[in-house]
Write a protein that holds these residues in place. Structure first.
Motif, PDB file in Angstrom:
ATOM      1  N   LEU A 149       0.833  -1.198   0.000  1.00 54.03           N
ATOM      2  CA  LEU A 149       0.000   0.000   0.000  1.00 54.03           C
ATOM      3  C   LEU A 149       0.869   1.250   0.000  1.00 54.03           C
ATOM      4  CD1 LEU A 149      -2.826   1.258   0.177  1.00 54.03           C
ATOM      5  CD2 LEU A 149      -2.660   1.067   2.677  1.00 54.03           C
ATOM      6  N   ASN A 150       1.953   1.217   0.746  1.00 56.23           N
ATOM      7  CA  ASN A 150       2.875   2.359   0.805  1.00 56.23           C
ATOM      8  C   ASN A 150       3.488   2.638  -0.563  1.00 56.23           C
ATOM      9  OD1 ASN A 150       4.447   4.377   2.310  1.00 56.23           O
ATOM     10  ND2 ASN A 150       6.174   3.047   1.840  1.00 56.23           N
ATOM     11  N   THR A 151       3.803   1.570  -1.311  1.00 61.43           N
ATOM     12  CA  THR A 151       4.371   1.730  -2.654  1.00 61.43           C
ATOM     13  C   THR A 151       3.389   2.437  -3.576  1.00 61.43           C
ATOM     14  OG1 THR A 151       5.725  -0.262  -2.411  1.00 61.43           O
ATOM     15  CG2 THR A 151       5.313   0.506  -4.656  1.00 61.43           C
ATOM     16  N   LEU A 152       2.112   2.024  -3.511  1.00 59.24           N
ATOM     17  CA  LEU A 152       1.086   2.645  -4.349  1.00 59.24           C
ATOM     18  C   LEU A 152       0.919   4.128  -4.019  1.00 59.24           C
ATOM     19  CD1 LEU A 152      -1.656  -0.167  -4.324  1.00 59.24           C
ATOM     20  CD2 LEU A 152      -0.078   0.410  -6.186  1.00 59.24           C
ATOM     21  N   SER A 153       0.876   4.457  -2.737  1.00 58.89           N
ATOM     22  CA  SER A 153       0.703   5.857  -2.349  1.00 58.89           C
ATOM     23  C   SER A 153       1.928   6.685  -2.714  1.00 58.89           C
ATOM     24  CB  SER A 153       0.417   5.974  -0.849  1.00 58.89           C
ATOM     25  OG  SER A 153       1.528   5.577  -0.080  1.00 58.89           O
ATOM     26  N   SER A 154       3.129   6.089  -2.599  1.00 58.37           N
ATOM     27  CA  SER A 154       4.365   6.807  -2.945  1.00 58.37           C
ATOM     28  C   SER A 154       4.417   7.141  -4.435  1.00 58.37           C
ATOM     29  CB  SER A 154       5.592   5.972  -2.560  1.00 58.37           C
ATOM     30  OG  SER A 154       5.624   5.747  -1.169  1.00 58.37           O
ATOM     31  N   ILE A 155       3.961   6.194  -5.258  1.00 55.56           N
ATOM     32  CA  ILE A 155       3.910   6.439  -6.705  1.00 55.56           C
ATOM     33  C   ILE A 155       2.987   7.618  -7.002  1.00 55.56           C
ATOM     34  CG2 ILE A 155       3.090   5.499  -8.907  1.00 55.56           C
ATOM     35  CD1 ILE A 155       4.015   2.732  -7.865  1.00 55.56           C
ATOM     36  N   PHE A 156       1.833   7.615  -6.353  1.00 55.43           N
ATOM     37  CA  PHE A 156       0.887   8.703  -6.590  1.00 55.43           C
ATOM     38  C   PHE A 156       1.446  10.044  -6.119  1.00 55.43           C
ATOM     39  CE2 PHE A 156      -2.464  11.514  -5.076  1.00 55.43           C
ATOM     40  CZ  PHE A 156      -3.185  11.677  -6.246  1.00 55.43           C
ATOM     41  N   ILE A 157       2.122  10.055  -4.971  1.00 54.26           N
ATOM     42  CA  ILE A 157       2.659  11.310  -4.425  1.00 54.26           C
ATOM     43  C   ILE A 157       3.670  11.928  -5.382  1.00 54.26           C
ATOM     44  CG2 ILE A 157       4.046  12.313  -2.572  1.00 54.26           C
ATOM     45  CD1 ILE A 157       1.154  11.720  -1.799  1.00 54.26           C
ATOM     46  N   GLN A 158       4.440  11.097  -6.099  1.00 53.68           N
ATOM     47  CA  GLN A 158       5.374  11.628  -7.092  1.00 53.68           C
ATOM     48  C   GLN A 158       4.636  12.420  -8.168  1.00 53.68           C
ATOM     49  OE1 GLN A 158       8.743   9.044  -8.501  1.00 53.68           O
ATOM     50  NE2 GLN A 158       7.686   7.488  -7.329  1.00 53.68           N
TER      51      GLN A 158
END
Length: 471
Positions: free
Chosen positions: A257-266
């Motif tokens: 889940l953290n990976t998905l949110s990090s991608i979006f934050i970029q």
């Protein structure tokens, strides 16, 4: 539909391709490591990789973050921004290399110290180039650079380990060569970089402003490292190695889940900066924030549906009980993602010192809660401490940034959704309650509560795909 949402969705897809591709290549590299390195050597590689990531902001002065922000600012000479970024990394990096050489010659440091310094130097240059491409809107170039670097690392390191049998030193040298080749390729084949640098005037005042922006981000990186590392150290101190193993296994699921949110934050960082001067920015920021919150809650609910079954199938019986810490960690990741979203506003407003202050509050609270809760409730204390810390960071940032952007949270959606997700998690601990029934009911309720935001996200995805000719 507004083009700003289309662009945000397109950038998210591109960052997803780059991130997932790089992570897949990294997994392949783990296979190579396990074949040609013994456990002790692999453990050393992991430890040194952590230290490299920790040292990188210090050696580069986190100037690559300033490159992104000042290129997107619009009223600066892009060439001067890039020149300043390369100059900082070049000067500080060379001093770091020289210091490592002195340590080897006069203080009997291992020769690998110099190679590690070279990795940090080459990687910092690569980050400056990457953020410059990202800031100038060349997202495809940014993604290609990341994939190329990952492929080079895998190819060169695999060759040095499997054919030259260089062991750990093969990994170090392979990293240096890969980043160096990637930098040369970017410099020579990325369009007008050479021309831009050749025409760039030196701007000392700009350098000062860039450093004032980037320097507060260094301790911010340290704060989040402290939050992660302190968890592991305190678990080790109070509960021992076995508990550390349990927590590490449990942490693998929330990382998805953290990976998905990090991608979006970029992707969000670019859109937030581009739309920072628009009159409707409050509405834009708010709609995206609420959509992100809905997305993370829905994904968490789906993860909980398969949590116990997945642990039972994929892991041995010794690690099955680790599932119990995952629900709390999922809440921590949700709060972390939402606080990261709000944290972008500080970057937009050039208030990076506030990022450090809020991160410091979170890190201090995390350590204090760990010291209090671990002796009382064991690993549950670690999970609760992390969740509470990120929740507090989110709340502080939400309140503090209202003077810049007023995020209108959908309380009638977010609060009920969180309550249902918490009840779904609690039901997992009750053996007598049928999991299929509670999970189905919970996911259905969460989808119904978030229906408006689901329609918003679906509308963006479908319209973007139609425009691309995919449907």
């Amino acid at each position: 539909m507004s083009s700003k949402y289309k662009k945000l969705f397109q950038n998210t897809i591109l960052f997803s391709i780059g991130s997932m591709g790089s992570k897949f290549i990294s997994l392949l590299l783990v296979v190579v490591f396990t074949h040609y390195l013994n456990p002790q050597e692999y453990g050393k590689v992991e430890l040194i990789s952590i230290m490299i990531n920790l040292c990188l902001p210090f050696v580069s002065l986190s100037i690559y973050d300033a490159v992104l922000r000042f290129v997107m600012k619009g009223n600066e000479h892009n060439g001067s921004v890039l020149l300043n970024g390369l100059a900082v990394c070049g000067l500080v990096g060379l001093l770091f290399l020289a210091g490592s050489a002195v340590g080897i010659l006069f203080f009997e440091l291992d020769v690998s110290t110099l190679v590690i310094a070279a990795i940090i130097f080459a990687q910092s240059i690569n980050l400056v180039f990457a953020q410059y491409a990202r800031g100038t809107g060349r997202i495809k170039l940014y993604v290609i650079n990341g994939l190329l670097t990952a492929i080079l690392i895998f190819t060169i390191v695999s060759f040095l380990l499997s054919h030259i049998h260089m062991g750990i030193m093969g990994y170090f040298i392979g990293m240096v060569v890969a980043f160096t080749i990637s930098n040369v390729v970017f410099f020579c084949f990325s369009g007008n970089v050479v021309e831009v640098l050749a025409k760039a005037p030196w701007d000392g005042a700009l350098m000062k402003r860039m450093l004032l922006y980037s320097l507060p981000l260094i301790p911010n990186t340290l704060m989040f490292w402290v939050m992660n590392a302190s968890d592991r150290l305190l678990i080790q101190t109070f509960l021992g190695l076995t508990a550390n193993g349990y927590y590490a296994v449990a942490n693998k699921i929330p990382v998805l889940l953290n990976t998905l949110s990090s991608i979006f934050i970029q992707a969000w960082q670019l859109s937030a900066i581009e739309e920072s001067e628009q009159e409707d920015r409050n509405h834009f920021y708010s709609s995206v924030f609420n959509a992100l919150a809905s997305f993370m809650i829905i994904i968490s609910a789906i993860i909980l549906c398969f949590l116990k079954w997945g642990f039972g199938v994929a892991l041995g019986s010794d690690f099955f009980e680790a599932w119990k810490f995952v629900p709390i960690q999922l809440f921590a990741i949700i709060f972390a993602g939402l606080s990261a979203f709000i944290g972008v506003i500080y970057a937009v407003q050039m208030r990076t010192n506030q990022v450090f202050i809020t991160s410091f509050i979170g890190a201090t609270l995390n350590v204090g809660l760990n010291l209090w809760l671990i002796p009382k409730i064991g690993l549950y204390g670690v999970a609760f401490a992390t969740a509470i810390s990120f929740f507090c960071v989110w709340m502080v940032r939400l309140i503090q940034t209202r003077k810049y952007v007023k995020i209108q949270m959908q309380y009638s959606v977010i609060i009920p959704a969180f309550i249902v997700l918490a009840l779904q998690a609690l039901c997992l601990y009750q053996v007598k309650i049928p999991e299929l029934l509670t999970n189905t009911l919970s996911v259905s309720l969460i989808l119904l509560i978030n229906l408006r935001n689901i329609q918003f996200m679906t509308k963006n995805m479908i319209q973007k795909r139609r425009k691309s000719g995919l449907v």
